[in-house]
Design an enzyme around this catalytic site. Sequence first.
Site, PDB file in Angstrom:
ATOM      1  N   GLY A   8      26.911  42.349  38.487  1.00 27.13           N
ATOM      2  CA  GLY A   8      28.378  42.140  38.568  1.00 27.13           C
ATOM      3  C   GLY A   8      28.819  42.407  39.937  1.00 27.13           C
ATOM      4  O   GLY A   8      29.891  43.021  40.244  1.00 27.13           O
ATOM      5  N   ALA A   9      28.031  41.785  40.868  1.00 17.86           N
ATOM      6  CA  ALA A   9      28.045  42.164  42.387  1.00 17.86           C
ATOM      7  C   ALA A   9      29.126  41.080  43.320  1.00 17.86           C
ATOM      8  O   ALA A   9      29.335  41.361  44.143  1.00 17.86           O
ATOM      9  CB  ALA A   9      26.818  42.223  42.967  1.00 17.86           C
ATOM     10  N   ARG A  11      32.357  40.581  42.675  1.00 17.62           N
ATOM     11  CA  ARG A  11      33.773  41.045  43.039  1.00 17.62           C
ATOM     12  C   ARG A  11      33.816  42.474  42.661  1.00 17.62           C
ATOM     13  O   ARG A  11      32.877  43.235  42.077  1.00 17.62           O
ATOM     14  CB  ARG A  11      34.734  40.175  42.341  1.00 17.62           C
ATOM     15  CG  ARG A  11      34.679  40.098  40.824  1.00 17.62           C
ATOM     16  CD  ARG A  11      35.597  38.837  40.507  1.00 17.62           C
ATOM     17  NE  ARG A  11      35.287  38.511  39.049  1.00 17.62           N
ATOM     18  CZ  ARG A  11      35.950  39.120  37.925  1.00 17.62           C
ATOM     19  NH1 ARG A  11      36.956  40.022  38.019  1.00 17.62           N
ATOM     20  NH2 ARG A  11      35.348  38.750  36.735  1.00 17.62           N
ATOM     21  N   SER A 135      33.025  54.839  31.935  1.00 16.55           N
ATOM     22  CA  SER A 135      34.424  54.896  32.321  1.00 16.55           C
ATOM     23  C   SER A 135      34.975  56.340  31.501  1.00 16.55           C
ATOM     24  O   SER A 135      34.347  56.745  30.688  1.00 16.55           O
ATOM     25  CB  SER A 135      35.170  53.904  31.543  1.00 16.55           C
ATOM     26  OG  SER A 135      36.712  54.211  31.689  1.00 16.55           O
ATOM     27  N   TYR A 150      36.680  48.823  24.037  1.00 17.97           N
ATOM     28  CA  TYR A 150      36.086  49.293  25.674  1.00 17.97           C
ATOM     29  C   TYR A 150      35.697  50.651  25.343  1.00 17.97           C
ATOM     30  O   TYR A 150      34.534  51.094  25.959  1.00 17.97           O
ATOM     31  CB  TYR A 150      37.217  48.880  26.340  1.00 17.97           C
ATOM     32  CG  TYR A 150      36.955  49.296  27.943  1.00 17.97           C
ATOM     33  CD1 TYR A 150      36.056  48.513  28.585  1.00 17.97           C
ATOM     34  CD2 TYR A 150      37.395  50.608  28.270  1.00 17.97           C
ATOM     35  CE1 TYR A 150      35.964  48.743  29.981  1.00 17.97           C
ATOM     36  CE2 TYR A 150      36.862  50.773  29.774  1.00 17.97           C
ATOM     37  CZ  TYR A 150      36.072  50.105  30.567  1.00 17.97           C
ATOM     38  OH  TYR A 150      35.852  50.114  31.891  1.00 17.97           O
TER      39      TYR A 150
HETATM   40  N1  LIG Z   1      38.590  48.971  37.765  1.00 18.29           N
HETATM   41  C1  LIG Z   1      38.833  50.391  37.193  1.00 18.29           C
HETATM   42  O1  LIG Z   1      39.541  51.052  37.082  1.00 18.29           O
HETATM   43  C2  LIG Z   1      37.243  50.780  36.097  1.00 18.29           C
HETATM   44  C3  LIG Z   1      37.480  52.079  35.635  1.00 18.29           C
HETATM   45  C4  LIG Z   1      36.704  52.618  34.904  1.00 18.29           C
HETATM   46  C5  LIG Z   1      35.437  51.840  34.790  1.00 18.29           C
HETATM   47  N2  LIG Z   1      35.364  50.691  35.405  1.00 18.29           N
HETATM   48  C6  LIG Z   1      33.911  49.835  35.287  1.00 18.29           C
HETATM   49  O2  LIG Z   1      33.439  49.471  36.650  1.00 18.29           O
HETATM   50  C7  LIG Z   1      32.667  48.302  36.485  1.00 18.29           C
HETATM   51  C8  LIG Z   1      33.380  47.270  37.470  1.00 18.29           C
HETATM   52  O3  LIG Z   1      34.509  47.019  37.074  1.00 18.29           O
HETATM   53  P1  LIG Z   1      35.391  46.383  38.144  1.00 18.29           P
HETATM   54  O4  LIG Z   1      36.878  46.992  38.056  1.00 18.29           O
HETATM   55  O5  LIG Z   1      34.980  45.951  39.307  1.00 18.29           O
HETATM   56  O6  LIG Z   1      35.686  44.918  37.296  1.00 18.29           O
HETATM   57  P2  LIG Z   1      36.108  43.430  37.895  1.00 18.29           P
HETATM   58  O7  LIG Z   1      36.766  43.470  39.141  1.00 18.29           O
HETATM   59  O8  LIG Z   1      36.555  42.676  36.621  1.00 18.29           O
HETATM   60  O9  LIG Z   1      34.454  42.806  38.106  1.00 18.29           O
HETATM   61  C9  LIG Z   1      33.486  42.884  36.826  1.00 18.29           C
HETATM   62  C10 LIG Z   1      32.330  42.297  37.614  1.00 18.29           C
HETATM   63  O10 LIG Z   1      31.395  42.117  36.095  1.00 18.29           O
HETATM   64  C11 LIG Z   1      30.723  40.878  36.140  1.00 18.29           C
HETATM   65  N3  LIG Z   1      30.464  40.280  34.814  1.00 18.29           N
HETATM   66  C12 LIG Z   1      31.300  40.258  33.579  1.00 18.29           C
HETATM   67  N4  LIG Z   1      30.519  39.982  32.669  1.00 18.29           N
HETATM   68  C13 LIG Z   1      29.332  39.680  33.425  1.00 18.29           C
HETATM   69  C14 LIG Z   1      27.900  39.127  32.639  1.00 18.29           C
HETATM   70  N5  LIG Z   1      27.884  38.850  31.333  1.00 18.29           N
HETATM   71  N6  LIG Z   1      26.996  39.158  33.689  1.00 18.29           N
HETATM   72  C15 LIG Z   1      26.969  39.462  34.781  1.00 18.29           C
HETATM   73  N7  LIG Z   1      28.141  39.841  35.237  1.00 18.29           N
HETATM   74  C16 LIG Z   1      29.040  39.969  34.620  1.00 18.29           C
HETATM   75  C17 LIG Z   1      32.072  39.938  36.785  1.00 18.29           C
HETATM   76  O11 LIG Z   1      31.388  38.868  37.366  1.00 18.29           O
HETATM   77  P3  LIG Z   1      32.320  37.298  37.009  1.00 18.29           P
HETATM   78  O12 LIG Z   1      33.079  37.117  37.980  1.00 18.29           O
HETATM   79  O13 LIG Z   1      31.315  36.078  36.840  1.00 18.29           O
HETATM   80  O14 LIG Z   1      33.226  37.571  35.830  1.00 18.29           O
HETATM   81  C18 LIG Z   1      32.285  41.022  37.840  1.00 18.29           C
HETATM   82  O15 LIG Z   1      31.433  40.586  39.047  1.00 18.29           O
HETATM   83  C19 LIG Z   1      32.780  48.068  35.209  1.00 18.29           C
HETATM   84  O16 LIG Z   1      31.751  48.551  34.254  1.00 18.29           O
HETATM   85  C20 LIG Z   1      34.156  48.629  34.687  1.00 18.29           C
HETATM   86  O17 LIG Z   1      34.145  49.066  33.131  1.00 18.29           O
HETATM   87  C21 LIG Z   1      36.259  50.071  36.209  1.00 18.29           C
END
Ligand SMILES: NC(=O)c1ccc[n+]([C@@H]2O[C@H](COP(=O)([O-])OP(=O)(O)OC[C@H]3O[C@@H](n4cnc5c(N)ncnc54)[C@H](OP(=O)(O)O)[C@@H]3O)[C@@H](O)[C@H]2O)c1
Length: 226
Positions: A8-9, A11, A135, A150
């Site tokens: 998921g690199a 974005r 998380s 989630y």
């Molecule tokens: N942001 C927060 O506040 C927060 C808090 C706690 C935990 N997290 C965790 O941190 C991690 C990153 O979150 P983020 O905030 O950066 O989310 P994000 O901005 O929505 O980015 C999610 C990333 O995961 C990729 N992804 C989703 N489904 C996929 C699949 N089937 N195969 C490969 N890649 C996939 C997306 O790719 P596409 O562009 O192709 O969709 C995107 O690159 C997640 O595991 C999330 O649960 C985030």
Amino acid sequence: MKKVLVTGANRGIGKEICQQLLSLGHFVIACGRDLGKLKSAFPQETNNIFLQVLDVNNEESVAEAAKKLQVKFSKLDVVINNAGIGVGNSDLDDVDIEEVKQIFETNFFGPMRVNKYFLPMLKKAIEGRIINISSGMGELASLTSGYAGYRLSKAGLNAQTILLANELKGYGIKVNAMCPGWVKTDMGGSEAPNPVSQGADTAVFLALEEKIETGLFFRNRTPINW
Ligand SMILES: NC(=O)c1ccc[n+]([C@@H]2O[C@H](COP(=O)([O-])OP(=O)(O)OC[C@H]3O[C@@H](n4cnc5c(N)ncnc54)[C@H](OP(=O)(O)O)[C@@H]3O)[C@@H](O)[C@H]2O)c1
């Protein structure tokens, strides 16, 4: 120089983890399900990055990527399971089970697939590491209400982390989970207090710090309760 694979690199936190690792001189295998999105995220030509198509939901995609990268690089120091989705905010009394299955497919089975297929490469490292981006919503003491699918997917990922850490002790592979905090990304939204740099920091720390424990859950570089 460490060789680090990040899912998921393209974005959010995953992209920032890659950028921090690159700026520190490490080699990054940036994975995403769409090569076009990966190319837009990393337009710079450098010798320190390899872009790999990998959909964590798709076993064939993970297996194919692992086969190709094994031939190309043989060994891997760190796998960072970052790809995740955050859909649905229902309670269990009103749960959409198909939606929960969809969340588990990415957040729980995704890391399971990636770890399984990349373990042969990690076993060749001096001290392989796996970092599962979890998380605080999956913390046992925080299983309050809302976002049931989630929360359960991340609580499950945490349990997977403990089990794998114990299984891999004999190989010297360290397996940890971490919470990035509430971070300004597409998932976290614009109200989130933390910038992506902070969200990525603990993952980079766990990837590079000389001595780390195994089987723990971290936030802000510090172990927290499950
Ligand atoms: N942001 C927060 O506040 C927060 C808090 C706690 C935990 N997290 C965790 O941190 C991690 C990153 O979150 P983020 O905030 O950066 O989310 P994000 O901005 O929505 O980015 C999610 C990333 O995961 C990729 N992804 C989703 N489904 C996929 C699949 N089937 N195969 C490969 N890649 C996939 C997306 O790719 P596409 O562009 O192709 O969709 C995107 O690159 C997640 O595991 C999330 O649960 C985030």
